[in-house]
Design a protein around this motif. Structure first.
Motif, mmCIF file in Angstrom:
data_model
loop_
_atom_site.group_PDB
_atom_site.id
_atom_site.type_symbol
_atom_site.label_atom_id
_atom_site.label_comp_id
_atom_site.label_asym_id
_atom_site.label_seq_id
_atom_site.Cartn_x
_atom_site.Cartn_y
_atom_site.Cartn_z
ATOM 1 N N HIS A 60 14.334 27.155 -10.465
ATOM 2 C CA HIS A 60 14.943 26.760 -11.737
ATOM 3 C C HIS A 60 13.874 26.258 -12.699
ATOM 4 O O HIS A 60 13.885 26.570 -13.882
ATOM 5 C CB HIS A 60 16.001 25.670 -11.503
ATOM 6 C CG HIS A 60 17.307 26.207 -10.987
ATOM 7 N ND1 HIS A 60 18.234 26.783 -11.813
ATOM 8 C CD2 HIS A 60 17.820 26.277 -9.739
ATOM 9 C CE1 HIS A 60 19.289 27.163 -11.092
ATOM 10 N NE2 HIS A 60 19.053 26.875 -9.816
ATOM 11 N N ARG A 61 12.938 25.494 -12.166
ATOM 12 C CA ARG A 61 11.900 24.946 -13.033
ATOM 13 C C ARG A 61 10.891 26.001 -13.460
ATOM 14 O O ARG A 61 10.247 25.884 -14.486
ATOM 15 C CB ARG A 61 11.164 23.803 -12.326
ATOM 16 C CG ARG A 61 12.061 22.607 -12.183
ATOM 17 C CD ARG A 61 11.341 21.462 -11.565
ATOM 18 N NE ARG A 61 12.330 20.496 -11.081
ATOM 19 C CZ ARG A 61 12.014 19.371 -10.455
ATOM 20 N NH1 ARG A 61 10.750 19.079 -10.252
ATOM 21 N NH2 ARG A 61 12.949 18.553 -10.047
ATOM 22 N N PRO A 64 11.890 28.819 -17.014
ATOM 23 C CA PRO A 64 11.518 28.779 -18.434
ATOM 24 C C PRO A 64 10.134 29.380 -18.699
ATOM 25 O O PRO A 64 9.912 29.999 -19.739
ATOM 26 C CB PRO A 64 11.526 27.285 -18.773
ATOM 27 C CG PRO A 64 12.424 26.656 -17.762
ATOM 28 C CD PRO A 64 12.276 27.492 -16.518
ATOM 29 N N HIS A 65 9.232 29.228 -17.743
ATOM 30 C CA HIS A 65 7.877 29.740 -17.942
ATOM 31 C C HIS A 65 7.832 31.259 -17.803
ATOM 32 O O HIS A 65 7.070 31.939 -18.480
ATOM 33 C CB HIS A 65 6.924 29.058 -16.966
ATOM 34 C CG HIS A 65 6.958 27.559 -17.096
ATOM 35 N ND1 HIS A 65 6.323 26.898 -18.125
ATOM 36 C CD2 HIS A 65 7.613 26.612 -16.379
ATOM 37 C CE1 HIS A 65 6.565 25.593 -18.021
ATOM 38 N NE2 HIS A 65 7.351 25.397 -16.962
ATOM 39 N N VAL A 67 10.326 33.143 -18.628
ATOM 40 C CA VAL A 67 10.911 33.626 -19.882
ATOM 41 C C VAL A 67 9.870 33.558 -21.004
ATOM 42 O O VAL A 67 9.760 34.469 -21.819
ATOM 43 C CB VAL A 67 12.173 32.811 -20.247
ATOM 44 C CG1 VAL A 67 12.718 33.237 -21.599
ATOM 45 C CG2 VAL A 67 13.234 32.965 -19.170
ATOM 46 N N ASP A 68 9.104 32.486 -21.018
ATOM 47 C CA ASP A 68 8.039 32.364 -22.019
ATOM 48 C C ASP A 68 7.095 33.555 -21.955
ATOM 49 O O ASP A 68 6.676 34.088 -22.976
ATOM 50 C CB ASP A 68 7.208 31.087 -21.758
ATOM 51 C CG ASP A 68 7.767 29.892 -22.504
ATOM 52 O OD1 ASP A 68 8.659 30.085 -23.365
ATOM 53 O OD2 ASP A 68 7.317 28.766 -22.225
ATOM 54 N N ARG A 71 8.757 36.716 -23.309
ATOM 55 C CA ARG A 71 8.853 36.658 -24.773
ATOM 56 C C ARG A 71 7.486 36.837 -25.413
ATOM 57 O O ARG A 71 7.327 37.553 -26.404
ATOM 58 C CB ARG A 71 9.449 35.328 -25.214
ATOM 59 C CG ARG A 71 10.935 35.196 -24.914
ATOM 60 C CD ARG A 71 11.424 33.795 -25.169
ATOM 61 N NE ARG A 71 11.199 33.374 -26.544
ATOM 62 C CZ ARG A 71 10.632 32.223 -26.907
ATOM 63 N NH1 ARG A 71 10.212 31.376 -26.006
ATOM 64 N NH2 ARG A 71 10.482 31.933 -28.173
ATOM 65 N N SER A 113 19.321 33.709 -18.725
ATOM 66 C CA SER A 113 18.421 33.392 -19.836
ATOM 67 C C SER A 113 18.200 34.614 -20.722
ATOM 68 O O SER A 113 18.237 34.525 -21.940
ATOM 69 C CB SER A 113 17.075 32.891 -19.311
ATOM 70 O OG SER A 113 17.254 31.660 -18.650
ATOM 71 N N LEU A 117 19.325 35.164 -24.720
ATOM 72 C CA LEU A 117 18.353 35.511 -25.756
ATOM 73 C C LEU A 117 18.707 36.829 -26.436
ATOM 74 O O LEU A 117 17.933 37.361 -27.218
ATOM 75 C CB LEU A 117 16.942 35.553 -25.159
ATOM 76 C CG LEU A 117 16.428 34.170 -24.740
ATOM 77 C CD1 LEU A 117 15.109 34.284 -23.989
ATOM 78 C CD2 LEU A 117 16.258 33.262 -25.960
ATOM 79 N N LYS A 275 3.746 16.460 -12.841
ATOM 80 C CA LYS A 275 4.647 16.696 -13.957
ATOM 81 C C LYS A 275 6.008 17.193 -13.469
ATOM 82 O O LYS A 275 6.963 17.258 -14.235
ATOM 83 C CB LYS A 275 4.066 17.751 -14.908
ATOM 84 C CG LYS A 275 2.921 17.251 -15.756
ATOM 85 C CD LYS A 275 2.450 18.325 -16.716
ATOM 86 C CE LYS A 275 3.340 18.410 -17.945
ATOM 87 N NZ LYS A 275 2.898 19.463 -18.880
ATOM 88 N N GLY A 276 6.055 17.582 -12.211
ATOM 89 C CA GLY A 276 7.294 18.141 -11.682
ATOM 90 C C GLY A 276 7.651 19.434 -12.371
ATOM 91 O O GLY A 276 8.807 19.787 -12.506
#
Ligand SMILES: Cc1cc2nc3c(=O)[nH]c(=O)nc-3n(C[C@H](O)[C@H](O)[C@H](O)COP(=O)(O)OP(=O)(O)OC[C@H]3O[C@@H](n4cnc5c(N)ncnc54)[C@H](O)[C@@H]3O)c2cc1C
Lengths: 305, 578
Positions: A60-61, A64-65, A67-68, A71, A113, A117, A275-276
């Motif tokens: 899950h964490r 986002p990366h 997806v970055d 993109r 995600s 988008l 930073k988790g």
């Protein structure tokens, strides 16, 4: 010292040994190698897909990366080929309206995600329970439910090999944390590559076969820390970036063994325990790139070869 | 839960549901048509105080959010009153906050600061803080410390702003953004978990009969946060044996210096602060014992005026005597008259050899002529003599320390997040309450925008995690510093007074250290977090007060406070006094 953990996705085309499951399956299965043991292993974990504190917290964490990265690559290519006007008009919505395939969607973490988008997403998985879970989860979200209703989001229990026999091709094909669980990576890659439209993008993420990867992913993450369930990874199946480059060179997607930035790119991904959170390794960090977890992007030539 | 049931339960059920997908399942979730059926909103903010309005404003100004999210803000009070708030230019509301430069930059970036009436605000250029017992002083001066913000030509360490001026500006800003709908005069009656699994959304039941289903439910609903209760988030804290008196003070303009200096004196009963608003008006925040606060609130305003002037000037022992006199008289049902209190103070002044030409005289002199005449020597060390209190501005409120155990709800309380006083309530001595809330709003808006751009579910734990990580520790640091400071200064024990005084005086000599301290407390020019200078400053101060720490530890109970608090002292005083 960072622990690099490769959370897992499930995938795997192929034959279900369970007779009970078979009764419900109407499609024919790919011919590539099957790994029933792996499918069983992940089916047990499926209930945990959407527990953000559980087995799949790392995934899950990481999402986002990933997806970055998707993109960023689409934007970069769009900017170069279509110019500033395109970028300004698209803004942040680079995926909007594109046909995107998510191979080995698992519980649908990446799929959801991509759909939010604006992509028209088809997500497939070889585990039927994964497909059920992903579908139920999306249906509980009003936005995604309406995407499902108007066909912008579809989950299917099938494999890339089977899909490749159909006519439909995609602007973007993603397969994240999948290839390391496949018995015949070359056949798998070939089917994914086949599904990309000319000029389209193929994006993979996986773990490389380095001693560090063994240490962090299997020894620490699985055996010692139990961050992911033991049995999730098999060291021998890890694939190095150079092997992917080599594969697509031979497929004719990459002209030379040293690919240009417009042909392919590898970006490492590291987990920062303090930073988790995960972080993409900045460009130019050649040496540390892909020591363990990495993303791989490759572009299919616009003219068919 | 049902998700898990599906996954781990009978396979046949899983398969059956698979075959239903997607068309059948979709029907269960499609938008209902009946009028009191739940309405979906991506973000529901409960509370239209400064924190809730700032969050709504920040979300309203983000393009990514605008294109994707529907936002609803629910407020019990009448926001029309805030929108239409108006006061003559020489009158001021009694709720004033000292906005740090970081807070101001945030408001400027989202485009809300332009809609705040800047003419009613006052840039703070200097702060003078001293010990009520030893008179040890520390001065912060924006010019010599090189502080300032991008929007001010001059140097300022903070800007005093009426809460209503800020809230009105935020509302005007929100009026420009149509993706935020405001539901005021509407109370949240109850919040229920919609559905019986962990995946359910919070359903917010409103006093107008409507039900809002929230992808993300934000508790900006103040100290008694209903959202926090729904989320099942515990909070811990205590009430200080202290109330704060607030009032708008009137005085003549000072002849030799502008009214841009804040003054704060730490008395054992709590700090008294004087915050400039205009050449002839300033704001008071006086933290003291509840009984005294109650008595002072009920006296003739001129008695309060005299007591305020004395509180900045008389030795602590005399203040204690005066406080007792006020309380006795009030308990006896015969409150002191202005002339009685003037006599009492004049008598104390004579006892301490304070002559009428001294800057420390207040009762034996005519305040007007002192303020506008040639000021006595040392007058700049003290605030101007207060002449009157703006009618209707005296109020008091209890002080508490409260911190939620988490900012993000989990399990059945998932899809909830807390900002502002709902998450933390703090002693006002360092003026951080509102700034912490604005910091929360800035961070949460950034976090939500980031999640939207990456296709995340903004109500998910993963999307909210960065907010909790960034703010919890930040707020906790500030809160415990302020709390320690309160306790440190509540002590009258000689070793403690000595230790804190030495620490403060040494610190006062070192501009570089103070600049670092201020920067880390938000007075620096940019929104840069974790300024490197702070690290240096902190270790420097640590070394300097190391000796003092030994002395402090002498007294039991004070050990916990530690002189390390001195380092945090300066930090928390920076740029605000409330
Ligand atoms: C009496 C008082 C005086 C203060 N004076 C000062 C001061 O002088 N200087 C200073 O710096 N700080 C002061 N503080 C602290 C400061 O006001 C707070 O830090 C700040 O207001 C916090 O903002 P907020 O938006 O988080 O919460 P609040 O301002 O408390 O806003 C919460 C909002 O939620 C709404 N709400 C709550 N429950 C519901 C519900 N069920 N349905 C609908 N709406 C609901 C309330 O109506 C309220 O508008 C004072 C606090 C109090 C209580």
């Amino acid at each position: 010292m960072h622990r690099l953990i490769a959370p897992t996705r499930i995938l795997r085309p192929r034959v279900f040994s369970s007779a009970r499951l078979h009764r419900h399956l109407h499609h024919d299965h790919g011919t590539s190698t099957v790994n029933a043991a792996e499918i069983a292993h992940f089916s047990r974990l499926s209930s945990l897909w959407w527990d953000e504190h559980g087995e799949f917290a790392m995934l899950h964490r990481m999402n986002p990366h990933r997806v970055d990265f998707v993109r960023a690559k689409l934007r970069e290519v769009g900017l170069e080929e279509e110019g500033e006007g395109w970028a300004a008009a698209r803004g942040a919505r680079v995926l909007s309206g594109l046909d995107v395939l998510d191979v080995g969607c698992g519980g649908g973490i990446l799929t959801e995600s991509l759909t939010r988008l604006g992509a028209r997403t088809l997500a497939v998985d070889a585990s039927e329970s994964n497909v059920a879970i992903a579908s139920l989860h999306a249906a509980a979200d009003p936005h995604l439910a309406s995407s499902m209703a108007d066909g912008a989001l579809e989950y299917r229990h099938t494999s890339s090999e089977v899909l490749a026999q159909e006519a439909k091709r995609f602007d973007v094909v993603c397969s994240m944390e999948v290839i390391e669980h496949v018995d015949n990576p070359a056949a798998f890659l070939r089917s994914c590559a086949e599904l990309v439209k000319p000029g389209g993008h193929l994006i993979l993420s996986t773990i490389s076969r380095t001693p560090l990867a063994y240490l962090t992913t299997i020894l620490f993450a699985e055996d010692l820390l139990r961050l992911v369930a033991p049995g999730t990874h098999t060291y021998a199946k890890f694939i190095n970036p150079s092997e992917l480059v080599d594969f697509f060179h031979r497929e004719g997607w990459i002209a030379r063994v040293e690919p240009t930035r417009r042909e392919a790119e590898v970006r490492g991904m590291v987990y920062l325990p303090w930073k988790g959170d995960w972080a993409l390794v900045p460009r130019g960090f050649r040496s540390s790139v892909a020591e363990t977890n990495y993303l791989f992007w490759v572009r299919k030539p616009a003219t068919s070869l | 839960m049902s998700l898990k049931r599906v996954a781990s339960g009978s396979t046949s059920r899983v398969l059956k549901q698979t075959r239903l997908l997607p068309s059948r399942i979709h029907r269960y979730y499609s938008t209902p048509t009946s009028s009191n059926a739940p309405e979906d909103s991506d973000v529901v903010i409960v509370g239209g105080g400064p924190a809730g309005l700032a969050l709504a404003s920040a979300l309203g100004s983000s393009d990514a959010v605008k294109q994707n999210l529907k936002i609803t803000l629910v407020e019990f009070g009448d926001l029309e009153k805030v929108r239409g708030w108006n006061m003559p230019s020489d009158a001021f509301s009694n709720r004033v906050s000292s906005l740090t430069n970081v807070s101001q930059n945030f408001l400027e970036e989202i485009g809300a600061w332009d809609l705040v009436d800047e003419g009613r605000t006052c840039g703070l250029e200097e702060m003078k803080v001293w010990d009520g017992i030893s008179d040890a002083r520390i001065d912060f001066n924006a010019a010599t410390l090189g502080l300032g913000s991008s929007m001010t030509a001059g140097n300022q360490m903070a800007r005093l702003t009426e809460n209503l001026n800020l809230q009105r500006g935020l509302l005007r800003h929100l009026d420009q953004h149509t993706n935020v709908s405001l539901l005021d005069n509407t109370k949240v009656d109850s919040i229920h978990h919609d559905g019986n699994d962990a995946d359910g959304w919070p359903a917010v039941h409103l006093s107008n009969g409507k039900v809002l289903r929230a992808r993300l439910l934000v508790g900006a609903d103040g100290f008694n946060s209903p959202v926090r209760s729904y989320a099942g988030i515990e909070s811990y804290g205590w009430n200080y044996p202290t109330h704060a008196i607030v009032a708008t003070l009137q005085h003549a303009p000072r002849s030799l210096q502008p009214n841009t200096t804040a003054y704060q004196r730490f008395l054992p009963t709590g700090p008294i602060a004087f915050l400039p608003l205009s050449p002839t008006a300033s704001s008071l925040v006086w933290s003291t014992r509840p009984a005294l606060a109650a008595a002072l609130k009920q006296t003739d305003p001129l008695v309060l005026v005299r007591m305020i002037n004395a509180a900045f000037r008389l030795p602590e022992v005399s203040l204690r005597y005066l406080h007792d006199r006020i309380l006795e008289a009030s308990t006896a049902g015969a409150p002191l008259t202005p002339s009685e209190i003037t006599d009492e103070i004049a008598w104390r002044e004579r006892a301490h050899d304070i002559h009428e030409y001294s800057a420390y005289a207040s009762a034996s002199v005519d305040p007007v002529s002192v303020n506008i005449g040639i000021p006595p020597e040392g007058a700049e060390l003290l605030p101007p003599l207060v002449e009157n209190i703006q009618p209707g501005t005296v109020a008091s409120f209890p002080l508490r320390f409260n911190h939620a155990e988490a900012y993000v709800g989990e399990g059945r309380g998932a899809r909830t997040v807390l900002v502002g006083d709902a998450a933390h309530t703090i002693h006002p001595l360092a003026g951080q309450g509102l700034n912490l809330g604005l910091g929360d709003a800035e961070c949460l808006a950034r976090c939500i925008t980031g999640a939207v751009q990456r296709g995340g579910d903004i109500g998910s734990h993963t999307a909210l995690l960065p907010y909790a990580r960034e703010r919890y520790f930040e707020n906790h640091k500030m809160m415990s510093a302020v709390d320690k400071l309160h306790k440190l200064y509540a002590s009258t024990a000689p070793p403690v007074v000595w230790a804190r005084s030495v620490g403060v005086e040494v610190l006062n000599e070192l501009d570089a250290l103070k600049a670092g301290v201020m920067a880390s407390a938000g007075a620096g020019p940019g929104p840069g977090r974790g300024d490197a200078s702070w690290g240096m400053a902190a270790s420097g101060v640590e070394a300097l007060v190391g000796g003092a720490r030994v002395v402090t530890a002498v007294r039991d109970g004070v050990r916990a406070v530690g002189v390390g608090a001195l380092q945090q002292l300066a930090q928390s005083l920076a740029g605000r006094s409330r």
